[in-house]
Scaffold this motif. Structure first.
Motif, short mmCIF file in Angstrom:
data_model
loop_
_atom_site.label_atom_id
_atom_site.label_comp_id
_atom_site.label_asym_id
_atom_site.label_seq_id
_atom_site.Cartn_x
_atom_site.Cartn_y
_atom_site.Cartn_z
N ALA A 72 105.88 32.20 34.58
CA ALA A 72 106.60 31.71 35.76
C ALA A 72 105.83 30.59 36.42
CB ALA A 72 106.83 32.85 36.73
N PHE A 113 115.77 31.52 35.22
CA PHE A 113 115.12 32.10 34.05
C PHE A 113 115.75 31.43 32.83
CE2 PHE A 113 114.97 35.17 37.44
CZ PHE A 113 113.72 35.78 37.34
N GLU A 123 110.29 31.05 33.57
CA GLU A 123 110.86 31.18 34.91
C GLU A 123 110.34 30.07 35.83
OE1 GLU A 123 109.87 34.97 36.60
OE2 GLU A 123 110.58 34.42 38.60
ZN ZN Z 1 108.75 36.58 36.98
#
Ligand code: ZN
Length: 128
Positions: A72, A113, A123
């Motif tokens: 992320a 995502f 992400e």
């Molecule tokens: Zn995450």
């Protein structure tokens, strides 16, 4: 802060094309490149993608198996998340949890995502 993370990829060309579409927009600069790998750096943190050795390719990767589930990254704003979502769509990358986008992570969590090569989850999150 994380120093670096290194991820093996089944197809470096495909991985590079994917990450090149997003990481520079997220503030990462191309850091190192060699025939079997590439890395992107922001500040003191870098992310490395390395071609999986032939012998280990059959084992594959699955984000639900033991090991890395997803990566992320910070976006600057919700608009930034939206722009990168649009870019992902234009390039034909799959948006995960499309029915709940951009709140798939919860009502106060604005993120996209995207399915990266090897079906890894990538992400991008807006600040709260
Ligand atoms: Zn995450």
């Amino acid at each position: 802060m994380l120093h670096h993370v290194e991820i093996n990829v089944s197809n470096l060309t495909e991985a590079r094309e994917f990450y090149e579409a997003f990481l520079p927009d997220l503030g990462y600069e191309l850091y190192q490149q060699w025939p079997e790998g590439v890395s992107y750096k922001m500040g003191r943190t870098y992310v490395v993608f390395v071609q999986t050795e032939e012998a280990f390719l059959p084992k594959g990767y699955h984000r639900k198996a033991t090991g890395l589930n997803h990566l992320a990254f910070h976006a600057d704003s919700r608009g930034h998340v939206d722009a990168l979502t649009e870019k992902a769509r234009e390039r034909g990358f799959r948006i995960l949890y499309e029915d709940r986008h951009p709140f798939a992570g919860g009502p106060d969590y604005y993120a996209v995502f995207i399915e990266a090569p090897d079906r890894m989850k990538f992400e991008i999150v807006a600040p709260e």
